[in-house]
Design an enzyme around this catalytic site. Structure first.
Site, PDB file in Angstrom:
ATOM      1  N   GLU A 149      -0.544  -9.434  -0.607  1.00  0.00           N
ATOM      2  CA  GLU A 149      -1.964  -9.737  -0.364  1.00  0.00           C
ATOM      3  C   GLU A 149      -2.740  -9.819  -1.679  1.00  0.00           C
ATOM      4  O   GLU A 149      -3.627 -10.654  -1.831  1.00  0.00           O
ATOM      5  CB  GLU A 149      -2.577  -8.684   0.560  1.00  0.00           C
ATOM      6  CG  GLU A 149      -2.015  -8.752   1.980  1.00  0.00           C
ATOM      7  CD  GLU A 149      -2.618  -7.704   2.891  1.00  0.00           C
ATOM      8  OE1 GLU A 149      -2.275  -6.515   2.727  1.00  0.00           O
ATOM      9  OE2 GLU A 149      -3.430  -8.054   3.749  1.00  0.00           O
TER      10      GLU A 149
ATOM     11  N   GLU B 196       4.565  -5.157   7.313  1.00  0.00           N
ATOM     12  CA  GLU B 196       3.735  -4.199   8.060  1.00  0.00           C
ATOM     13  C   GLU B 196       4.227  -3.969   9.487  1.00  0.00           C
ATOM     14  O   GLU B 196       4.179  -2.857   9.997  1.00  0.00           O
ATOM     15  CB  GLU B 196       2.269  -4.660   8.078  1.00  0.00           C
ATOM     16  CG  GLU B 196       1.525  -4.429   6.768  1.00  0.00           C
ATOM     17  CD  GLU B 196       1.686  -5.557   5.770  1.00  0.00           C
ATOM     18  OE1 GLU B 196       2.563  -6.423   5.961  1.00  0.00           O
ATOM     19  OE2 GLU B 196       0.933  -5.564   4.783  1.00  0.00           O
TER      20      GLU B 196
ATOM     21  N   ALA C 175       0.856  -1.179   0.000  1.00  0.00           N
ATOM     22  CA  ALA C 175       0.000   0.000   0.000  1.00  0.00           C
ATOM     23  C   ALA C 175       0.897   1.235   0.000  1.00  0.00           C
ATOM     24  O   ALA C 175       2.057   1.169   0.427  1.00  0.00           O
ATOM     25  CB  ALA C 175      -0.883  -0.006   1.244  1.00  0.00           C
TER      26      ALA C 175
HETATM   27  C1  HXC Z   1       4.866   4.404  -1.402  1.00  0.00           C
HETATM   28  C2  HXC Z   1       6.827   3.504  -2.163  1.00  0.00           C
HETATM   29  C3  HXC Z   1       6.503   2.242  -1.583  1.00  0.00           C
HETATM   30  C4  HXC Z   1       5.268   2.146  -0.891  1.00  0.00           C
HETATM   31  C5  HXC Z   1       8.413   2.066  -2.534  1.00  0.00           C
HETATM   32  N1  HXC Z   1       7.997   3.324  -2.746  1.00  0.00           N
HETATM   33  N2  HXC Z   1       7.524   1.388  -1.818  1.00  0.00           N
HETATM   34  N3  HXC Z   1       5.995   4.551  -2.076  1.00  0.00           N
HETATM   35  N4  HXC Z   1       4.492   3.247  -0.843  1.00  0.00           N
HETATM   36  N5  HXC Z   1       4.856   1.019  -0.337  1.00  0.00           N
HETATM   37  C6  HXC Z   1       8.709   4.388  -3.457  1.00  0.00           C
HETATM   38  C7  HXC Z   1       9.927   4.893  -2.683  1.00  0.00           C
HETATM   39  O1  HXC Z   1       9.522   5.820  -1.714  1.00  0.00           O
HETATM   40  C8  HXC Z   1      10.743   5.504  -3.785  1.00  0.00           C
HETATM   41  O2  HXC Z   1      10.184   6.766  -4.112  1.00  0.00           O
HETATM   42  C9  HXC Z   1      10.481   4.592  -4.973  1.00  0.00           C
HETATM   43  O3  HXC Z   1       9.260   3.900  -4.667  1.00  0.00           O
HETATM   44  C10 HXC Z   1      11.572   3.551  -5.167  1.00  0.00           C
HETATM   45  O4  HXC Z   1      11.748   2.859  -3.966  1.00  0.00           O
HETATM   46  P1  HXC Z   1      13.166   2.687  -3.232  1.00  0.00           P
HETATM   47  O5  HXC Z   1      12.903   2.456  -1.776  1.00  0.00           O
HETATM   48  O6  HXC Z   1      14.093   3.795  -3.608  1.00  0.00           O
HETATM   49  O7  HXC Z   1      13.705   1.362  -3.928  1.00  0.00           O
HETATM   50  P2  HXC Z   1      14.711   0.276  -3.322  1.00  0.00           P
HETATM   51  O8  HXC Z   1      15.832   0.963  -2.569  1.00  0.00           O
HETATM   52  O9  HXC Z   1      15.068  -0.624  -4.459  1.00  0.00           O
HETATM   53  O10 HXC Z   1      13.868  -0.521  -2.233  1.00  0.00           O
HETATM   54  C11 HXC Z   1      12.787  -1.293  -2.644  1.00  0.00           C
HETATM   55  C12 HXC Z   1      11.932  -1.713  -1.409  1.00  0.00           C
HETATM   56  C13 HXC Z   1      11.545  -0.458  -0.595  1.00  0.00           C
HETATM   57  C14 HXC Z   1      12.734  -2.673  -0.524  1.00  0.00           C
HETATM   58  C15 HXC Z   1      10.700  -2.441  -1.942  1.00  0.00           C
HETATM   59  O11 HXC Z   1      11.015   0.522  -1.486  1.00  0.00           O
HETATM   60  C16 HXC Z   1      10.549  -0.693   0.491  1.00  0.00           C
HETATM   61  O12 HXC Z   1      10.869  -1.233   1.563  1.00  0.00           O
HETATM   62  N6  HXC Z   1       9.286  -0.262   0.256  1.00  0.00           N
HETATM   63  C17 HXC Z   1       8.224  -0.349   1.263  1.00  0.00           C
HETATM   64  C18 HXC Z   1       7.706  -1.735   1.359  1.00  0.00           C
HETATM   65  C19 HXC Z   1       6.616  -1.862   2.459  1.00  0.00           C
HETATM   66  O13 HXC Z   1       6.891  -1.601   3.631  1.00  0.00           O
HETATM   67  N7  HXC Z   1       5.436  -2.255   2.048  1.00  0.00           N
HETATM   68  C20 HXC Z   1       4.303  -2.437   2.973  1.00  0.00           C
HETATM   69  C21 HXC Z   1       3.490  -1.184   3.017  1.00  0.00           C
HETATM   70  S1  HXC Z   1       2.205  -1.339   4.209  1.00  0.00           S
HETATM   71  P3  HXC Z   1      11.102   8.086  -4.281  1.00  0.00           P
HETATM   72  O14 HXC Z   1      10.095   9.175  -4.461  1.00  0.00           O
HETATM   73  O15 HXC Z   1      11.968   8.203  -3.067  1.00  0.00           O
HETATM   74  O16 HXC Z   1      11.892   7.775  -5.530  1.00  0.00           O
HETATM   75  C22 HXC Z   1       0.989  -2.210   3.443  1.00  0.00           C
HETATM   76  C23 HXC Z   1      -0.284  -2.343   4.241  1.00  0.00           C
HETATM   77  C24 HXC Z   1      -1.382  -2.982   3.453  1.00  0.00           C
HETATM   78  O17 HXC Z   1       1.132  -2.647   2.363  1.00  0.00           O
HETATM   79  C25 HXC Z   1      -2.710  -2.889   4.162  1.00  0.00           C
HETATM   80  C26 HXC Z   1      -3.384  -1.581   4.062  1.00  0.00           C
HETATM   81  C27 HXC Z   1      -4.832  -1.588   4.592  1.00  0.00           C
END
Ligand code: HXC
Length: 257
Positions: free
Chosen positions: A112, A132, A64
């Protein structure tokens, strides 16, 4: 229909839907959910036999949209969780098989979404996980329910509590993923698999999916009864696909559904 965050392509009877927001690693926000709803309720899905869902760029879906969620009130967060569930249920309840072609990161809400699909094919280089707990959150699109039903409570707890991604190989070993592919072949392998499935009786595929999905919500005795009923119904006179399938076998030819 023009989409900002989706791409759709048809190859014969197979539909390929790509999440197309690569700059944010295809993160899911309300706009993406709106477009997904539009697509899943459109007649594009009525004209295909198998749907493949994949991601543009290096990620399948990185979850998300964390930036969008930062502003959420409790009510916004609840609504977002409900909206995502509705969209994922549309995927799970499609009458055709759905394959997730996991080309890269499948994290949080991205995993998911893959769990709402029927079969998961993953690139050997993909990472999958439920991070999460790193954010003080929990999975909110039914992951806490779909994952234990797929791989058992212990494996599900492992992924949800670990909070860091696991390799595609480990996901395969746990049963999260059904097939591994070389990174550049993940879509091609998914299309091959979809092609094989597309050759089977559409009615039987629909029923297999319905029995498994509905059955998981029921006690096994009731689910078994439901299965017997559907099996019996296949022998009604108007069940042309069953008639064709059995005749084709006995006549040593390919069935024509
Ligand atoms: C918003 C995101 C994002 C996310 C990545 N980006 N994941 N933006 N939401 N979930 C964005 C980054 O901010 C960045 O933007 C660009 O995408 C590239 O990502 P990087 O981090 O620079 O890439 P990298 O270093 O290769 O790392 C990849 C990654 C990392 C390991 C996947 O991005 C990461 O950990 N992302 C978050 C993953 C996460 O925690 N997902 C769960 C979310 S909670 P900029 O602008 O800086 O270039 C969830 C809850 C669901 O999903 C339920 C809801 C009800």
């Amino acid at each position: 229909m023009m989409y900002n965050y989706l791409k759709f392509e048809k190859r014969d009877e197979i539909g390929i839907l790509s999440l197309d927001r690569p700059k944010a690693l295809n993160a899911l926000n309300e706009e993406v959910f709106k477009e997904l709803t539009c697509f899943l309720e459109s007649n594009d899905v009525e004209n295909i036999r198998v749907l493949i869902i994949t991601g543009e760029g290096k990620a399948f879906i990185a979850g998300a949209d964390i930036k969008a969620m930062q502003e959420y009130s409790p009510q916004n967060a609840y609504d977002f969780s409900e909206t995502g569930k509705r969209v994922f249920d549309l995927i799970a309840n499609l009458e055709i098989p759905v394959i997730a072609a996991i080309n890269g990161f499948a994290l949080g809400g991205g995993l998911e979404l893959a769990l709402a699909c029927d079969i998961r094919v993953a690139s050997e280089k993909a990472r999958l996980g439920l991070p999460e707990v790193n954010l003080g959150l929990i999975p909110g699109f039914n992951g806490t329910q779909r994952l234990p039903r797929l791989v058992g409570a212990g494996n599900a707890m492992y992924l949800m509590m670990l909070g860091e991604g696991i390799t595609a190989q480990e996901a395969y070993n746990l049963g999260v993923v059904q097939k591994l592919s070389e990174p550049e072949l993940v879509l091609e392998d998914s299309i091959k698999l979809a092609g094989k499935i597309a050759g089977k009786s559409p009615n039987a595929l629909r029923l297999v999916k319905e029995m498994v999905r509905e059955g998981l919500e029921m006690g096994s005795k009731d689910a078994g009864k439901m299965e017997s009923k559907e099996f019996g119904r296949l022998f009604k006179e108007d069940q042309k696909e069953r008639e064709e399938g059995v005749n084709a076998f006995l006549e040593k030819r390919q069935p024509n559904w």
